[in-house]
Design a protein around this motif. Structure first.
Motif, short mmCIF file in Angstrom:
data_model
loop_
_atom_site.label_atom_id
_atom_site.label_comp_id
_atom_site.label_asym_id
_atom_site.label_seq_id
_atom_site.Cartn_x
_atom_site.Cartn_y
_atom_site.Cartn_z
N ASN A 69 63.06 44.18 36.37
CA ASN A 69 62.32 43.01 36.93
C ASN A 69 61.94 41.84 36.00
O ASN A 69 61.18 40.91 36.05
CB ASN A 69 61.07 43.61 38.01
N ALA A 70 62.41 41.62 34.99
CA ALA A 70 61.42 41.16 33.66
C ALA A 70 62.01 39.65 34.19
O ALA A 70 61.46 38.47 34.04
CB ALA A 70 61.87 41.43 31.85
N MET A 71 63.34 39.81 34.92
CA MET A 71 63.95 38.35 34.74
C MET A 71 62.84 37.16 35.83
O MET A 71 63.19 36.13 36.67
CB MET A 71 65.25 38.06 34.81
N ILE A 72 62.53 38.07 36.98
CA ILE A 72 61.24 37.55 37.89
C ILE A 72 60.42 36.67 37.13
O ILE A 72 59.46 36.45 36.65
CB ILE A 72 60.99 38.43 39.23
N PRO A 73 59.95 35.63 38.26
CA PRO A 73 58.98 34.36 37.80
C PRO A 73 57.22 34.89 37.82
O PRO A 73 57.33 35.89 38.07
CB PRO A 73 59.37 33.28 38.26
N SER A 74 57.26 34.75 36.27
CA SER A 74 55.73 35.39 35.95
C SER A 74 54.72 34.77 37.12
O SER A 74 53.67 35.65 37.31
CB SER A 74 55.34 35.49 34.65
N ASP A 75 54.73 34.26 37.61
CA ASP A 75 54.06 33.14 38.94
C ASP A 75 54.10 34.16 40.07
O ASP A 75 52.80 34.19 40.51
CB ASP A 75 54.31 31.87 39.46
N VAL A 76 54.71 35.59 40.66
CA VAL A 76 54.54 36.64 41.37
C VAL A 76 54.10 37.86 40.84
O VAL A 76 54.85 38.91 41.07
CB VAL A 76 55.84 36.40 41.92
N ASP A 77 53.64 38.12 39.48
CA ASP A 77 53.11 39.10 38.93
C ASP A 77 51.85 39.98 39.58
O ASP A 77 52.46 41.07 39.81
CB ASP A 77 53.02 38.61 37.59
N TYR A 78 51.36 39.03 40.94
CA TYR A 78 50.78 39.64 41.36
C TYR A 78 51.32 40.75 42.90
O TYR A 78 51.00 41.80 42.81
CB TYR A 78 49.18 38.98 42.16
N ILE A 79 52.73 40.28 43.28
CA ILE A 79 53.40 41.19 43.72
C ILE A 79 54.63 41.50 43.66
O ILE A 79 55.12 43.07 43.57
CB ILE A 79 53.97 40.28 45.33
#
Length: 157
Positions: free
Chosen positions: A88-98
Motif C-alpha cells: 500500500n505504499a503507492m496509495i496517496p497519503s491523503d487516505v492514510d486514515y482508511i
C-alpha cells in the motif's frame, strides 16, 4: 454503526482524529489483508521470473508457440504482481486514515492503476490463449505449423 459513521462523514466535516477513530476497524483489516496480498504477490513475481528464466535458458527459447504464450503470461503476471506487491505504499497519503501504510501521491496512485490495468488482463488473456493452444493441440490435433501461422497471431492479440 458503520452506516451511521458513514452518513456522519458525508454530512459533516470530521476532524482527522474522528476519521481515524471511525475507520480503525477497517484500517486494521486492511493491514492484515494487504500484508497477505503483497507477500503472495512477491512470491508470484519470483515464480514468474523463474519461468521466464527457464524459457530463455531452454534450447528452444522463444521459438515455440507454447513458450511465447507462457512468456507473455509470465510478463503479465509480473506487471500485475508488482502492482500488488507494494504494501500500500503507492496509495496517496491523503487516505492514510482508511488505508494502512499509504505513503504515495497522485502520481504513484496513477502508476499503480496503470500496472493493474495492464497486468491483470494481460495475464488473463494469455491464460485463455494457452487454453486455446492446448485445445487445438490435444482435441483437434492441429500441427505446430498450423497453430503458428493461422492461430498464434490471434493468441497474442
Amino acid at each position: 454503526k458503520n452506516i451511521m459513521s458513514l452518513s456522519r462523514m458525508l454530512t459533516e466535516i470530521m476532524s482527522i482524529e474522528d476519521l481515524y477513530a471511525a475507520n480503525a476497524e477497517y484500517r486494521d483489516h486492511s493491514k492484515s489483508l494487504n500484508i497477505r496480498q503483497s507477500s503472495s504477490a512477491i512470491v508470484s513475481t519470483i515464480s514468474s521470473s523463474t519461468l521466464i528464466w527457464m524459457i530463455l535458458r531452454s534450447p528452444q527459447r522463444l521459438t515455440t508457440t507454447r513458450h511465447r504464450i507462457l512468456f507473455g503470461m509470465a510478463v503479465g503476471d509480473i506487471i500485475f504482481s508488482l502492482s500488488a506487491a507494494n504494501y500500500n505504499a503507492m496509495i496517496p497519503s491523503d487516505v492514510d486514515y482508511i488505508s494502512w501504510n499509504a505513503q504515495g501521491n497522485q502520481a504513484t496512485c496513477s502508476m499503480l492503476g496503470l500496472l493493474t490495468v495492464l497486468g491483470a488482463p494481460m495475464s488473463l488473456f494469455y491464460s485463455c490463449s494457452l487454453n486455446i493452444y492446448f485445445l487445438a493441440m490435444v482435441k483437434y490435433n492441429k500441427t505446430d505449423r498450423y497453430i503458428r501461422t493461422k492461430m498464434e497471431p490471434f493468441l497474442h492479440g
